[in-house]
Design an enzyme around this catalytic site. Structure first.
Site, PDB file in Angstrom:
ATOM      1  N   GLU A 148     -24.414  86.583  35.597  1.00 12.76           N
ATOM      2  CA  GLU A 148     -24.495  85.473  34.649  1.00 12.76           C
ATOM      3  C   GLU A 148     -25.520  85.710  33.541  1.00 12.76           C
ATOM      4  O   GLU A 148     -25.285  85.361  32.378  1.00 12.76           O
ATOM      5  CB  GLU A 148     -24.828  84.184  35.393  1.00 12.76           C
ATOM      6  CG  GLU A 148     -23.701  83.621  36.231  1.00 12.76           C
ATOM      7  CD  GLU A 148     -23.550  84.269  37.597  1.00 12.76           C
ATOM      8  OE1 GLU A 148     -22.610  83.918  38.324  1.00 12.76           O
ATOM      9  OE2 GLU A 148     -24.394  85.138  37.932  1.00 12.76           O
ATOM     10  N   ASP A 195     -23.678  75.466  39.346  1.00  7.21           N
ATOM     11  CA  ASP A 195     -24.787  75.891  40.195  1.00  7.21           C
ATOM     12  C   ASP A 195     -25.221  77.326  39.868  1.00  7.21           C
ATOM     13  O   ASP A 195     -26.402  77.672  39.963  1.00  7.21           O
ATOM     14  CB  ASP A 195     -24.381  75.842  41.671  1.00  7.21           C
ATOM     15  CG  ASP A 195     -23.687  74.554  42.053  1.00  7.21           C
ATOM     16  OD1 ASP A 195     -24.235  73.799  42.861  1.00  7.21           O
ATOM     17  OD2 ASP A 195     -22.591  74.291  41.522  1.00  7.21           O
ATOM     18  N   PHE A 196     -24.240  78.166  39.482  1.00  9.64           N
ATOM     19  CA  PHE A 196     -24.523  79.576  39.264  1.00  9.64           C
ATOM     20  C   PHE A 196     -25.320  79.819  37.983  1.00  9.64           C
ATOM     21  O   PHE A 196     -25.770  80.935  37.729  1.00  9.64           O
ATOM     22  CB  PHE A 196     -23.228  80.387  39.221  1.00  9.64           C
ATOM     23  CG  PHE A 196     -22.420  80.333  40.490  1.00  9.64           C
ATOM     24  CD1 PHE A 196     -22.958  79.841  41.675  1.00  9.64           C
ATOM     25  CD2 PHE A 196     -21.108  80.775  40.502  1.00  9.64           C
ATOM     26  CE1 PHE A 196     -22.216  79.778  42.843  1.00  9.64           C
ATOM     27  CE2 PHE A 196     -20.354  80.721  41.669  1.00  9.64           C
ATOM     28  CZ  PHE A 196     -20.905  80.224  42.839  1.00  9.64           C
ATOM     29  N   HIS A 252     -22.227  74.579  45.290  1.00  8.65           N
ATOM     30  CA  HIS A 252     -21.060  74.416  44.423  1.00  8.65           C
ATOM     31  C   HIS A 252     -20.870  72.962  43.998  1.00  8.65           C
ATOM     32  O   HIS A 252     -19.783  72.583  43.563  1.00  8.65           O
ATOM     33  CB  HIS A 252     -19.785  74.889  45.129  1.00  8.65           C
ATOM     34  CG  HIS A 252     -19.756  76.342  45.465  1.00  8.65           C
ATOM     35  ND1 HIS A 252     -20.441  76.875  46.534  1.00  8.65           N
ATOM     36  CD2 HIS A 252     -19.136  77.394  44.863  1.00  8.65           C
ATOM     37  CE1 HIS A 252     -20.237  78.177  46.593  1.00  8.65           C
ATOM     38  NE2 HIS A 252     -19.446  78.518  45.586  1.00  8.65           N
ATOM     39  N   GLN A 258     -18.607  79.847  36.666  1.00  7.87           N
ATOM     40  CA  GLN A 258     -17.572  79.513  37.635  1.00  7.87           C
ATOM     41  C   GLN A 258     -17.872  78.183  38.315  1.00  7.87           C
ATOM     42  O   GLN A 258     -16.983  77.359  38.531  1.00  7.87           O
ATOM     43  CB  GLN A 258     -17.453  80.634  38.664  1.00  7.87           C
ATOM     44  CG  GLN A 258     -16.154  80.618  39.433  1.00  7.87           C
ATOM     45  CD  GLN A 258     -15.953  81.919  40.176  1.00  7.87           C
ATOM     46  OE1 GLN A 258     -16.611  82.179  41.183  1.00  7.87           O
ATOM     47  NE2 GLN A 258     -15.018  82.745  39.691  1.00  7.87           N
ATOM     48  N   PHE A 259     -19.139  77.966  38.614  1.00  2.84           N
ATOM     49  CA  PHE A 259     -19.672  76.678  39.046  1.00  2.84           C
ATOM     50  C   PHE A 259     -21.008  76.503  38.352  1.00  2.84           C
ATOM     51  O   PHE A 259     -21.753  77.466  38.183  1.00  2.84           O
ATOM     52  CB  PHE A 259     -19.847  76.623  40.574  1.00  2.84           C
ATOM     53  CG  PHE A 259     -18.546  76.708  41.334  1.00  2.84           C
ATOM     54  CD1 PHE A 259     -17.846  75.554  41.660  1.00  2.84           C
ATOM     55  CD2 PHE A 259     -18.024  77.934  41.697  1.00  2.84           C
ATOM     56  CE1 PHE A 259     -16.644  75.634  42.356  1.00  2.84           C
ATOM     57  CE2 PHE A 259     -16.825  78.024  42.388  1.00  2.84           C
ATOM     58  CZ  PHE A 259     -16.131  76.863  42.715  1.00  2.84           C
TER      59      PHE A 259
END
Length: 668
Positions: free
Chosen positions: A407, A432-433, A474, A429-430
């Site tokens: 990321e 959180d990432f 997530h 993608q989420f």
């Protein structure tokens, strides 16, 4: 002052191709930054500049690499690469103003030393968090590749920086995508005071290129002819066959990390060994031995450079200390954006939230042929939520790009695309990432326009939120991480129509936008949405219900919880504000509503402490105190990580607590 060597040189020069004029140009180009540095060290002791990072002993690398590139090719130096700036003929008065924090510097006094870039000279300076620089070079090179320009990008790092994750991420991206980047490692022996023996175990840092499938070379960083000739050869090869190359320059830092650090930690014999390898003195001796350089020429160079330094120093010293206003400073945080309103057409179709996001991306890709989408699994697979399904067939894999799982470097790559005049959308993608890409967002994208007038034309999509049983990694709704960072815009729609219009605006906006999309709304919320292209302005809340009794302020899934609660209570006296955009925030609508109703409750899916709800509550308390008939109430999730099991997640989320607190406030 330089003192020419007389004994045999430990640096071995070989030249069969370069003209005498070119040899003299290389020598003068190294002499100039050395003489500037010697003057800066005097000024530092006099307190006339605040800090200095010395590149003495490393001039051959900065000069050789820069001279090997074309003037239209970007170069990303570090804080010891003065030779890059002088070799690109950056005016000395502006450099001196930069180091003194004057207005005619490149950052208007907002950053120091070499922490700046300049599009005019195709130089992009580093930030103190060194790693993102490498990913930015990837993005610039990707832009050249997509525009079919046969250009190279060169980026510098020290041996210490090769331990950072961003280094490895950037090399991997460049290798996978065949990006025309020259990664230049200045192995100067020490990361501040830490010797290389305590930093890595491989014999040579060039070996790290092997693991990423790229060519790598070791070059004597104190030999200007080897640097210039080899980098020229490599650059020309890359222009014909785009690919990344790693170069390790063996050199030494002759002074401290910065002047206050000193060099007491360096063994005396090691320092003496490298003093014998001084790149300027050795090349000078070589040129004298060949009869190319004479005392007269040398004296002419020194006189000219000295006069140029003194003349431009006087210009910088004569400039007044910088002054500014609050308005001026605030107006420079973002690039000016004149919102263009595209009207909704009358034709509608009933679609899901997720379809609205997909339509916005599709129409924006058609509108902006310089827009690139990047994210994990977004190409043929269409992303984990299938939002970009079918995009590769329509727009091609050049513009819809699967990324490695990295990321941080991908956000930096998006920044590089913006520097090269393109637009980028990055899908986390989420949401959180995003913690793995936090640094370049808050330290690069957010600050870059304020620092040196470069915009970050980047949208980061953030699938977020709970209610789907996805657990602690997530399900976060982490907008408050970013709403407090000047330079970022944060959008969080609750309905398909808003999602489509606001995402179109986000992509039009040349500033960095965090675009939050609640996963639980993706397939559960439908709406009649205009079929054509339209936009919705940022910073305008939507008044969904009107009443005189209480103000409900919320966003995202909270909007639907509030609507359901009001329906269950059969209560019709509420102003319900859907914020839609969290930064900029529609304070006018918030304050007008609270002044009318006298009561305010703020609902967020975030935990309350440190949330946006807390900030809004404070603003209401400050500006509406005399209008309030009750305390401002905040409702949010539990102060725990979000759990997985349905019963635990239900207890974590604030929906049920909101209903009770709303009743209590109505009855207050």
């Amino acid at each position: 002052m330089l003192s020419r060597k007389t004994k045999s040189s430990p640096v071995k020069f070989e030249n069969t191709q370069l003209s005498n004029d070119k040899l003299l140009d290389l020598y003068r180009s190294m002499l100039k930054p050395r003489m500037i540095e010697e003057k800066m060290l005097i000024l530092l002791r006099q307190g006339k500049i605040s800090k200095w990072f010395s590149g003495i002993g490393q001039e051959a690398i900065s000069v050789g690499v820069t001279k090997a590139l074309n003037s239209e090719e970007y170069i990303l130096p570090m804080h010891r690469n003065l030779g890059v700036f002088t070799s690109r003929n950056v005016p000395l008065d502006r450099l001196f103003c930069q180091w003194q924090g004057k207005a005619r510097g490149f950052t208007k006094g907002r950053d120091r030393s070499f922490h700046f870039g300049t599009q005019e000279y195709r130089i992009v300076g580093m930030i103190s968090h060194l790693g993102p620089q490498l990913g930015v070079a990837d993005g610039i090179a990707l832009g050249h590749l997509l525009k079919h320009e046969n250009l190279v990008t060169a980026v510098f790092t020290g041996e210490g920086g090769t331990s950072e994750g961003d280094f490895h991420e950037a090399l991997n991206i460049a290798s996978v995508w065949d990006l025309p980047v020259i990664f230049c490692i200045e192995n100067n022996g020490y990361g501040l005071s830490t010797p290389t023996s305590e930093q890595f175990r491989c014999k040579d840092l060039a070996d790290r290129g092997i693991g990423y499938g790229m060519d790598s070379y070791i070059i004597d960083g104190n030999n200007i002819l080897e640097v210039y000739s080899k980098v020229s050869e490599i650059a020309e090869s890359i222009r014909k066959q785009p690919r990344p190359v790693l170069i390790e320059f063996k050199t030494f830092r002759m002074r401290g990390h910065e002047e206050a650090s000193g060099i007491k930690y360096v063994p005396k014999e090691l320092m003496e060994e490298w003093e014998e390898k001084d790149p300027i003195l050795n090349f000078e001796s070589y040129l004298f031995d060949k009869g190319i350089l004479t005392e007269a020429i040398l004296e002419e160079y020194r006189t000219e450079i000295s006069a140029e330094i003194e003349e431009n120093l006087q210009v910088a010293f004569s400039e007044n200390s910088i002054e500014s206003t609050e308005t001026y400073e605030l107006n420079d945080v973002f690039q000016s954006f004149e919102y263009e309103h595209f009207v909704k057409n009358e034709n509608t179709e009933n679609i899901r939230f997720i379809d609205a996001v997909s339509q916005a991306l599709d129409s924006s890709m058609e509108k902006h042929d310089n827009l690139v989408l990047m994210g994990q699994d977004i190409a043929d697979y269409g992303g984990v939520f299938k939002i970009t399904e079918g995009f590769t067939e329509k727009f091609g894999k050049d513009r819809v790009r699967n990324t490695p799982i990295c990321e941080s470097a991908i956000v930096s790559t998006a920044m590089g695309l913006s520097i090269n005049g393109m637009k980028a959308m990055v899908e986390m993608q989420f949401s959180d990432f995003v913690s793995s890409g936090f640094n370049p967002i808050v330290n690069y994208l957010a600050k870059v326009h304020y620092r040196w007038n470069q915009n970050a034309d980047v949208v980061i999509r953030m699938p977020c939120g709970g209610g789907v049983g996805a657990g602690p990694f997530h399900s976060q709704t982490n907008e408050a991480w970013f709403t407090k960072v000047p330079g970022l815009k944060v959008v969080y729609p609750a309905f398909p129509e808003d999602a489509k219009g606001l995402l179109n605006t986000a992509i039009n906006d040349p500033n960095p936008v965090l675009f939050f999309e609640h996963k639980a709304l993706y397939r559960s919320i439908r709406q009649d949405v205009p079929t054509g292209y339209y936009t919705i302005a940022f910073g305008k809340a939507a008044l969904l219900k009107e009443g005189e009794g209480i103000t409900i302020i919320t966003y995202g899934a909270g909007v639907h919880w509030a609507l359901q609660t009001l329906e269950e209570m059969d209560y019709h006296q509420a102003d319900l504000l859907d914020l839609r955009c969290l930064q900029p925030l529609d304070l006018e609508s918030i304050l007008n509503s609270v002044k009318k109703t006298g009561k305010a409750i703020i609902l967020t899916e975030d935990s309350v402490f440190g949330s946006l709800a807390s900030e809004i509550s404070a603003i209401i308390s400050e500006q509406c105190f005399e209008n309030l008939d009750a305390p401002v109430v905040r409702v949010g999730s539990l102060e725990t990580p979000i759990p997985f099991a349905p019963a635990l997640e239900k207890g974590y989320l604030p929906r049920d607590r909101f209903a009770q607190k709303l009743k209590d406030l109505i009855d207050y």
